[in-house]
Write a protein that holds these residues in place. Sequence first.
Motif, PDB file in Angstrom:
ATOM      1  N   PRO A  86       6.070  -6.570  13.542  1.00  0.00           N
ATOM      2  CA  PRO A  86       5.321  -5.470  12.921  1.00  0.00           C
ATOM      3  C   PRO A  86       3.898  -5.411  13.465  1.00  0.00           C
ATOM      4  N   MET A  87       3.353  -4.227  13.552  1.00  0.00           N
ATOM      5  CA  MET A  87       2.003  -4.038  14.075  1.00  0.00           C
ATOM      6  C   MET A  87       1.004  -4.248  12.935  1.00  0.00           C
ATOM      7  N   VAL A  88       0.676  -5.498  12.704  1.00  0.00           N
ATOM      8  CA  VAL A  88      -0.163  -5.853  11.551  1.00  0.00           C
ATOM      9  C   VAL A  88      -1.382  -6.672  11.989  1.00  0.00           C
ATOM     10  N   GLY A  89      -2.057  -6.243  13.047  1.00  0.00           N
ATOM     11  CA  GLY A  89      -3.266  -6.927  13.484  1.00  0.00           C
ATOM     12  C   GLY A  89      -4.423  -6.656  12.539  1.00  0.00           C
ATOM     13  N   ALA A  90      -4.958  -7.692  11.910  1.00  0.00           N
ATOM     14  CA  ALA A  90      -5.998  -7.542  10.899  1.00  0.00           C
ATOM     15  C   ALA A  90      -7.404  -7.711  11.447  1.00  0.00           C
ATOM     16  N   LEU A  91      -7.546  -7.939  12.756  1.00  0.00           N
ATOM     17  CA  LEU A  91      -8.874  -8.195  13.319  1.00  0.00           C
ATOM     18  C   LEU A  91      -9.858  -7.041  13.095  1.00  0.00           C
ATOM     19  N   PRO A  92      -9.461  -5.767  13.223  1.00  0.00           N
ATOM     20  CA  PRO A  92     -10.427  -4.689  12.968  1.00  0.00           C
ATOM     21  C   PRO A  92     -11.027  -4.742  11.568  1.00  0.00           C
ATOM     22  N   MET A  93     -10.222  -5.037  10.546  1.00  0.00           N
ATOM     23  CA  MET A  93     -10.742  -5.112   9.183  1.00  0.00           C
ATOM     24  C   MET A  93     -11.617  -6.342   8.983  1.00  0.00           C
ATOM     25  N   ILE A  94     -11.231  -7.460   9.602  1.00  0.00           N
ATOM     26  CA  ILE A  94     -12.035  -8.675   9.475  1.00  0.00           C
ATOM     27  C   ILE A  94     -13.408  -8.475  10.115  1.00  0.00           C
ATOM     28  N   VAL A  95     -13.409  -7.894  11.323  1.00  0.00           N
ATOM     29  CA  VAL A  95     -14.681  -7.627  12.010  1.00  0.00           C
ATOM     30  C   VAL A  95     -15.524  -6.641  11.203  1.00  0.00           C
ATOM     31  N   GLY A  96     -14.893  -5.603  10.672  1.00  0.00           N
ATOM     32  CA  GLY A  96     -15.632  -4.624   9.866  1.00  0.00           C
ATOM     33  C   GLY A  96     -16.245  -5.245   8.629  1.00  0.00           C
ATOM     34  N   SER A  97     -15.500  -6.108   7.943  1.00  0.00           N
ATOM     35  CA  SER A  97     -16.016  -6.751   6.726  1.00  0.00           C
ATOM     36  C   SER A  97     -17.208  -7.642   7.039  1.00  0.00           C
ATOM     37  N   PHE A  98     -17.080  -8.470   8.061  1.00  0.00           N
ATOM     38  CA  PHE A  98     -18.175  -9.371   8.412  1.00  0.00           C
ATOM     39  C   PHE A  98     -19.391  -8.607   8.928  1.00  0.00           C
ATOM     40  N   ALA A 121     -17.094   1.471  -3.180  1.00  0.00           N
ATOM     41  CA  ALA A 121     -18.227   2.141  -2.550  1.00  0.00           C
ATOM     42  C   ALA A 121     -18.100   2.150  -1.039  1.00  0.00           C
ATOM     43  N   ILE A 122     -17.699   1.018  -0.469  1.00  0.00           N
ATOM     44  CA  ILE A 122     -17.579   0.929   0.988  1.00  0.00           C
ATOM     45  C   ILE A 122     -16.425   1.788   1.484  1.00  0.00           C
ATOM     46  N   GLN A 123     -15.380   1.918   0.691  1.00  0.00           N
ATOM     47  CA  GLN A 123     -14.241   2.741   1.101  1.00  0.00           C
ATOM     48  C   GLN A 123     -14.640   4.206   1.239  1.00  0.00           C
ATOM     49  N   MET A 124     -15.577   4.652   0.430  1.00  0.00           N
ATOM     50  CA  MET A 124     -15.962   6.060   0.412  1.00  0.00           C
ATOM     51  C   MET A 124     -16.820   6.465   1.600  1.00  0.00           C
ATOM     52  N   VAL A 125     -17.428   5.503   2.301  1.00  0.00           N
ATOM     53  CA  VAL A 125     -18.380   5.876   3.350  1.00  0.00           C
ATOM     54  C   VAL A 125     -18.052   5.288   4.725  1.00  0.00           C
ATOM     55  N   ILE A 126     -17.103   4.388   4.825  1.00  0.00           N
ATOM     56  CA  ILE A 126     -16.891   3.711   6.115  1.00  0.00           C
ATOM     57  C   ILE A 126     -15.897   4.429   7.009  1.00  0.00           C
ATOM     58  N   GLY A 127     -15.085   5.328   6.460  1.00  0.00           N
ATOM     59  CA  GLY A 127     -14.155   6.102   7.277  1.00  0.00           C
ATOM     60  C   GLY A 127     -12.717   5.657   7.207  1.00  0.00           C
ATOM     61  N   ALA A 138     -14.642   3.085  10.704  1.00  0.00           N
ATOM     62  CA  ALA A 138     -14.086   1.738  10.762  1.00  0.00           C
ATOM     63  C   ALA A 138     -13.427   1.437   9.426  1.00  0.00           C
ATOM     64  N   SER A 139     -13.160   0.169   9.168  1.00  0.00           N
ATOM     65  CA  SER A 139     -12.521  -0.223   7.911  1.00  0.00           C
ATOM     66  C   SER A 139     -12.893  -1.659   7.597  1.00  0.00           C
ATOM     67  N   THR A 140     -12.666  -2.034   6.351  1.00  0.00           N
ATOM     68  CA  THR A 140     -12.867  -3.412   5.914  1.00  0.00           C
ATOM     69  C   THR A 140     -11.594  -3.897   5.227  1.00  0.00           C
ATOM     70  N   LEU A 141     -11.557  -5.162   4.926  1.00  0.00           N
ATOM     71  CA  LEU A 141     -10.393  -5.718   4.221  1.00  0.00           C
ATOM     72  C   LEU A 141     -10.195  -5.029   2.884  1.00  0.00           C
ATOM     73  N   THR A 142     -11.290  -4.811   2.167  1.00  0.00           N
ATOM     74  CA  THR A 142     -11.183  -4.215   0.832  1.00  0.00           C
ATOM     75  C   THR A 142     -10.797  -2.751   0.889  1.00  0.00           C
ATOM     76  N   SER A 143     -11.300  -2.018   1.891  1.00  0.00           N
ATOM     77  CA  SER A 143     -10.988  -0.588   1.962  1.00  0.00           C
ATOM     78  C   SER A 143      -9.503  -0.369   2.266  1.00  0.00           C
ATOM     79  N   ILE A 144      -8.940  -1.173   3.157  1.00  0.00           N
ATOM     80  CA  ILE A 144      -7.510  -1.051   3.456  1.00  0.00           C
ATOM     81  C   ILE A 144      -6.669  -1.468   2.249  1.00  0.00           C
ATOM     82  N   LEU A 145      -7.130  -2.495   1.550  1.00  0.00           N
ATOM     83  CA  LEU A 145      -6.399  -2.947   0.363  1.00  0.00           C
ATOM     84  C   LEU A 145      -6.349  -1.870  -0.709  1.00  0.00           C
TER      85      LEU A 145
END
Length: 307
Positions: free
Chosen positions: A78-90, A235-241, A254-261
């Motif tokens: 499955p295409m489940v690479g989480a690096l973009p969300m991890i990088v966005g969160s940090f 809050a971050i989900q509403m403005v990060i895209g 971009a995205s974060t772990l919380t926004s995708i969740l």
Amino acid sequence: MENVKEELTKKSKKSKLERRGRIISFSCISIIVLVVLSIFYFVASRGLSTFFVDNVNVFDFLFGTEWNPGQVGSDGQPMVGALPMIVGSFTVTFLSAIIATPFAIGAAVFMVEISPKNGQKILQPVIELLVGIPSVVYGFIGLSVIVPVIRAIFGGTGFGILAGTFVLFVMILPTVTTMTVDALKAVPRDYREASLALGATRWQTIYKVVLRAAVPGILTAVVFGMARAFGEALAIQMVIGNAALMPTSLVTPASTLTSILTMGIGNTIMGTVENNVLWSLALILLLMSSIFNIIIRLIAKKGAMKK
């Protein structure tokens, strides 16, 4: 004689109350520990299903850059690479902490060292007001004000890490400021008086004595603010895209772990790959929160040892 011995060995009313209090306290602590362990077990059992049930490679999950759990890649995984969300969160966490720290220290120094009376009358109510504002309000303000300003200055949609950074900066500023104020107040007055007695100016005393003595407390405040920012969702989900892509700049979606969740957890079926990978993201969040707490305790312990 036996009556006297019985009276002496008989437990008093106060000892019974003390024993009852100990039982109640131990029961409450046990419940808290049980709840925490249950949360860890539940999230871990769901999150690890991605690797032990769905046979997803751990390294592909942590370092992969393509996120589309509903599709299978050329390798059959499955295409489940989480690096973009991890990088966005940090990224948003560190940037918001970097911006908030100077403002928090400046406000704390003003409230404690320069003008305590005016600081308590003016700044303290403002900080308390910022703490009480719901995160969705911060999100709406970011959506209505920050995103259009970024769009006008940098072009594009305005959504991205920069917008999320400014929103989180305002959200964690009260926390960092309040804890920094407590750290400055904890510095003994003798330090200030000794510095002034040696001929140092007030600014030299603040910079070279008070702030340096309060470094452990200030670091604790910054890390606590980072933990607050790392776990923020709405809050971050509403403005990060909310684009699950590797961020190429601060002004692209971009995205974060919380926004995708928050976007996906209600749209998946329990037990499927799509649901399990979201629990894996939640497990990463939980582990990072634990690491932040450990860092805070280590800094506080180091500061206590110095004293």
